[in-house]
Structure formats: structure tokens, C-alpha cells
Write an enzyme that holds these catalytic residues in place. Structure first.
Site, short mmCIF file in Angstrom:
data_model
loop_
_atom_site.label_atom_id
_atom_site.label_comp_id
_atom_site.label_asym_id
_atom_site.label_seq_id
_atom_site.Cartn_x
_atom_site.Cartn_y
_atom_site.Cartn_z
N GLU A 1 41.62 5.94 -46.47
CA GLU A 1 41.30 5.05 -45.36
C GLU A 1 39.96 4.36 -45.62
OE1 GLU A 1 43.54 7.73 -41.91
OE2 GLU A 1 41.43 7.21 -41.67
N GLU B 1 43.45 8.89 -57.35
CA GLU B 1 44.04 10.25 -57.40
C GLU B 1 42.96 11.31 -57.34
OE1 GLU B 1 47.00 10.01 -56.83
OE2 GLU B 1 48.27 9.10 -58.34
#
Length: 356
Positions: free
Chosen positions: A103, A339
């Protein structure tokens, strides 16, 4: 993919039909169970496949690795109805998937995410946004981590959204240094109504689902880095053989010979570390998560260095877009960030060592 890599990058083409051809070979759900259309292969097999594909186009292969992670999450944590509803069309790449965790205000601190999902009868009402979503706006299925409970990781659940749901929208297409064959957008939820039947697992299980997905995702993205580095070593070999300076091929220069030898050695070391982590994850070993973090850290750092050194060996030509080595450098740079940043990988490894 290799003949089209430069065009996809320059024109920012999302090569849907090429990926569907890859899916016909079983690459849409590599480690997904065969009863829902997957190939049922191992994590080691998957690493080898992504490394090979990445030599042709790192950006496109990296998106395919994210898609595979999403399908695996639905296959592993979904119930039978969810598995049969979503997985077949994703494995065939008739539909494409995106992973929605990051986010604007929560990147490395993923457990602090704010996207909320309030339960109302048989539905959840989502509000919030996700940032840097690969495939966002062009894909069909969104695996979304959202807050259904209190603060921290135990308040997070996982919902599967489909494009076209009321209240689901997308931001502008981001302009990126690399990874240009896949679109990146914000994913926005404004009173987006999602059936409770689209929740994977139980309420509060979302963060665990996200982290288990990322263990495999880290091996996948490290494998994409291996492919880019392998291709760059080959390009450097070829350039050193044909480029002449001071009356002889660059390949005769002992300094460059030694650097090429170091590049090849670092590539093999990184490959072995990634393959070892893939086996550990496949076998369910207790140290699998740490080994995945080590492999992601080591391989993405080393492989970026290899690609960058290959560019340096090309001299000024390496900085021209006519030469593929610069694209490998641009596409692989982000692997040290996504990641889980490589700084977070160091935190995971250090925590495991210090906590015994």
C-alpha cells in the site's frame, strides 16, 4: 520471447497472447495441482523454468511468476468451490491474476496495511488502495490482503476480487525504469462489495497466506534474476570475442577474462543457492523461509552485479537500446526491491540467527 523483448519494452506491450502460448506448455500454473489445470511440478522445476524463460524476457517472466504465485495461493488455501471456480481459467491464462499486498503507506511494514474489509451479512465492504500492483488494470483476478480485524498481522484476511466488481478501480499506468512489458497501477477500493465466499481461508489467516506465497515468490524472482544474468554473461562473451581494441579482441585481455570468470562463478553460486532453497520449500523444511530469503538476497544482488558488469564490458554500446544488455540491467534492478526488499531479507535472516 527474445525476438520481441525490445519491442515489448519500448512500446510497453503486455504480451497476453504470448503468455497464453506459454500456458499451453503448462506455465500458467506450474506448481498448481493437476485436477484444476495445473502442471503439478515441483518448486525446483519451477525455478529452472523461470530461469530459462527469463533469458528471453525478464519482465514478462517476472509477471508470469507473480501470476503463478496467485494461482498457487488459491489452489492451496481455497476451498474446492473456489479452486474450481478460479484456477482452471488462470492456469490456461484465459484470465490473469495480480497480487495486492503493498500500500502507499505500508511497503516493508506489510502488517500495518490499512485497506479495510467490513463484514456486512454475506459480504465484505472494502475501502483503501494498493500500490505498485503488477498487471493492475489489465488483469482479471486480484488476490487482496485486507484488514478484517484489529491491528497487526492477525487482523489481516485474504479476499479474491474480480475485475468489474462495483467499487474496484485503478490508478494511472506508472512509467517505470524497467519491467515495461507489464503494466503497474494502483488498485483502489471504494465501498467495493465482495462476497464472503471469496475469502481464502479463515478470517485472520491472510498475513500467513501472504507470507507463504512470498516464500515461493522470492525463489521465483531470484530465478528470473538468474536468467537475466545468464543471458548477460552470454552477451558479454560474444562482445568480447568480436570487439577489437589496441589491435586485438577484448577477449585477449586478461583483466576482462578474469572478470568474465568471476561473473560465471557468481552466477553458478547464486543458482545453487536458489535451487537449494527451492528444494527446502518443496520438502517443507523448517528453515525453508530463511533459505528463501537468503537466496533472494544473494541471487538478486549478485545477478544485478553480473548484468551491470556485462554492460560495462560493452562500453558505450552497452548504454544503447540497440543492445539487449541494458534492458536486462533495467529489468533486474527492481528484483532487489520487490517480494520483500533485500534489507528485509537481511532482517529475516538475522532474526532467525539471533532467536536461535
Amino acid at each position: 520471447m527474445a525476438p520481441n523483448m525490445a519491442e515489448w519494452d519500448e512500446k510497453e506491450i503486455f504480451p497476453v497472447e504470448t503468455m497464453r502460448k506459454a500456458a499451453q506448455l503448462g506455465f500458467g500454473g506450474i506448481y498448481v495441482k493437476p485436477d484444476v489445470g495445473g502442471s503439478g511440478l515441483s518448486r525446483l522445476d519451477t525455478s529452472i523454468i523461470f530461469e530459462a524463460l527469463s533469458t528471453g524476457c525478464t519482465s514478462t517472466t517476472a509477471y508470469m511468476s507473480i501470476h503463478n504465485m496467485c494461482v498457487w495461493m488459491i489452489d492451496t488455501f481455497g476451498n474446492e468451490e473456489q479452486r474450481r471456480r478460479f484456477c482452471p481459467s488462470l492456469c490456461s491464462m484465459e484470465k490473469f491474476a495480480s497480487y495486492c499486498l503493498t500500500e502507499p503507506g505500508s511497503g516493508s511494514d506489510a502488517a500495518s496495511l490499512l485497506t479495510s474489509a467490513q463484514r456486512k451479512g454475506d459480504t465484505y465492504v472494502l475501502n483503501g488502495s494498493k500500490a505498485f500492483i503488477s498487471g493492475g488494470g489489465d488483469t482479471d483476478v486480484y488476490v487482496v490482503m485486507c484488514r478484517t480485524g484489529g491491528p497487526g498481522p492477525k487482523g489481516i484476511s485474504c479476499l479474491v476480487l474480480e475485475k468489474g466488481m462495483p467499487g474496484l478501480s485503478f490508478g494511472k499506468k506508472e512509467k517505470k525504469v524497467g519491467w515495461n512489458s507489464q503494466p503497474t497501477r494502483a488498485v483502489i477500493f471504494e465501498d467495493c462489495v465482495v462476497p464472503v465466499g471469496n475469502r481464502l481461508g479463515a478470517e485472520g489467516q491472510g498475513f500467513n497466506i501472504a507470507m507463504q506465497g512470498l516464500n515461493g515468490g522470492r525463489i521465483n524472482i531470484a530465478s528470473c534474476s538468474l536468467g537475466a544474468a545468464h543471458a548477460s554473461v552470454v552477451l558479454a562473451q560474444e562482445h568480447l570475442s568480436v570487439r577489437k581494441q589496441f589491435g586485438e579482441p577484448l577477449a585477449n585481455n586478461q583483466y576482462l577474462q578474469f572478470r568474465l570468470a568471476e561473473m560465471a562463478t557468481r552466477l553458478v553460486a547464486a543458482r545453487l543457492m536458489v535451487r537449494n532453497a527451492a528444494r527446502a520449500l518443496q520438502d517443507g523444511r523448517e528453515d525453508a523461509a530463511v533459505l528463501c530469503s537468503m537466496a533472494k538476497l544473494f541471487a538478486t544482488d549478485e545477478c544485478f552485479g553480473i548484468c551491470n558488469q556485462a554492460l560495462q564490458m560493452h562500453g558505450g554500446y552497452g548504454y544503447l537500446k540497440d543492445y539487449a544488455v541494458q534492458q536486462f540491467v533495467r529489468d533486474i534492478r527492481v528484483h532487489q526491491i520487490l517480494e520483500g526488499t533485500n534489507e528485509v531479507m537481511r532482517m529475516i535472516v538475522a532474526r532467525s540467527l539471533l532467536q536461535g
